[in-house]
Motif scaffolding. Structure first.
Motif, PDB file in Angstrom:
ATOM      1  N   ASP A   8      46.595  45.255  44.582  1.00 36.91           N
ATOM      2  CA  ASP A   8      45.804  44.523  43.599  1.00 36.91           C
ATOM      3  C   ASP A   8      44.346  44.565  44.037  1.00 36.91           C
ATOM      4  OD1 ASP A   8      45.281  42.987  41.406  1.00 36.91           O
ATOM      5  OD2 ASP A   8      46.089  41.132  42.235  1.00 36.91           O
ATOM      6  N   PHE A   9      43.484  45.160  43.210  1.00 38.20           N
ATOM      7  CA  PHE A   9      42.076  45.328  43.565  1.00 38.20           C
ATOM      8  C   PHE A   9      41.191  44.334  42.844  1.00 38.20           C
ATOM      9  CE2 PHE A   9      43.536  49.702  44.460  1.00 38.20           C
ATOM     10  CZ  PHE A   9      43.093  49.793  45.757  1.00 38.20           C
ATOM     11  N   TYR A  10      40.197  43.846  43.568  1.00 38.86           N
ATOM     12  CA  TYR A  10      39.137  43.017  43.005  1.00 38.86           C
ATOM     13  C   TYR A  10      37.803  43.621  43.411  1.00 38.86           C
ATOM     14  CZ  TYR A  10      42.482  39.277  42.136  1.00 38.86           C
ATOM     15  OH  TYR A  10      43.528  38.542  41.682  1.00 38.86           O
ATOM     16  N   TRP A  11      36.848  43.647  42.508  1.00 40.52           N
ATOM     17  CA  TRP A  11      35.493  44.085  42.814  1.00 40.52           C
ATOM     18  C   TRP A  11      34.552  43.091  42.163  1.00 40.52           C
ATOM     19  CZ3 TRP A  11      33.348  47.503  45.984  1.00 40.52           C
ATOM     20  CH2 TRP A  11      32.007  47.790  45.826  1.00 40.52           C
ATOM     21  N   ASN A  12      33.882  42.316  42.984  1.00 41.52           N
ATOM     22  CA  ASN A  12      33.032  41.210  42.508  1.00 41.52           C
ATOM     23  C   ASN A  12      33.824  40.323  41.554  1.00 41.52           C
ATOM     24  OD1 ASN A  12      30.858  42.071  44.048  1.00 41.52           O
ATOM     25  ND2 ASN A  12      30.051  43.335  42.401  1.00 41.52           N
ATOM     26  N   THR A  13      33.513  40.356  40.276  1.00 36.67           N
ATOM     27  CA  THR A  13      34.246  39.514  39.319  1.00 36.67           C
ATOM     28  C   THR A  13      35.242  40.317  38.505  1.00 36.67           C
ATOM     29  OG1 THR A  13      32.511  39.823  37.666  1.00 36.67           O
ATOM     30  CG2 THR A  13      32.320  37.896  39.116  1.00 36.67           C
ATOM     31  N   SER A  14      35.341  41.625  38.763  1.00 36.47           N
ATOM     32  CA  SER A  14      36.259  42.477  38.008  1.00 36.47           C
ATOM     33  C   SER A  14      37.613  42.538  38.696  1.00 36.47           C
ATOM     34  CB  SER A  14      35.700  43.893  37.892  1.00 36.47           C
ATOM     35  OG  SER A  14      34.478  43.898  37.217  1.00 36.47           O
ATOM     36  N   HIS A  15      38.659  42.451  37.912  1.00 35.49           N
ATOM     37  CA  HIS A  15      40.025  42.536  38.422  1.00 35.49           C
ATOM     38  C   HIS A  15      40.684  43.765  37.809  1.00 35.49           C
ATOM     39  CE1 HIS A  15      44.390  41.528  38.274  1.00 35.49           C
ATOM     40  NE2 HIS A  15      44.132  41.368  39.554  1.00 35.49           N
ATOM     41  N   TYR A  16      41.128  44.694  38.654  1.00 28.61           N
ATOM     42  CA  TYR A  16      41.774  45.902  38.187  1.00 28.61           C
ATOM     43  C   TYR A  16      43.286  45.690  38.172  1.00 28.61           C
ATOM     44  CZ  TYR A  16      37.209  47.864  38.928  1.00 28.61           C
ATOM     45  OH  TYR A  16      35.867  48.096  38.869  1.00 28.61           O
ATOM     46  N   PRO A  17      44.003  46.407  37.307  1.00 28.55           N
ATOM     47  CA  PRO A  17      45.458  46.214  37.222  1.00 28.55           C
ATOM     48  C   PRO A  17      46.160  46.492  38.555  1.00 28.55           C
ATOM     49  CG  PRO A  17      44.673  47.532  35.382  1.00 28.55           C
ATOM     50  CD  PRO A  17      43.522  47.376  36.331  1.00 28.55           C
TER      51      PRO A  17
END
Length: 52
Positions: A8-17
């Motif tokens: 499960d990836f997070y980048w700043n405020t973005s959440h990737y599937p």
């Protein structure tokens, strides 16, 4: 009682599937098989040109 194998990836405020590594491997393998089916068979082409 269970295995967690999802990434499960997070980048700043973005959440990737979230995805499963085994499913990603199956997907990549299927794409490679499809890609290879569109490539010309170079061995057969070389054999035919040497016969001519």
């Amino acid at each position: 009682g269970f295995v967690v194998d999802f990434i499960d990836f997070y980048w700043n405020t973005s959440h990737y599937p979230a995805f499963n590594i085994a499913d990603a491997g199956i997907f990549v393998g299927a794409i490679l098989i499809i890609w290879e089916s569109f490539k010309p068979d170079t061995k057969t082409s070389q054999e035919q040109s040497s016969r001519d």
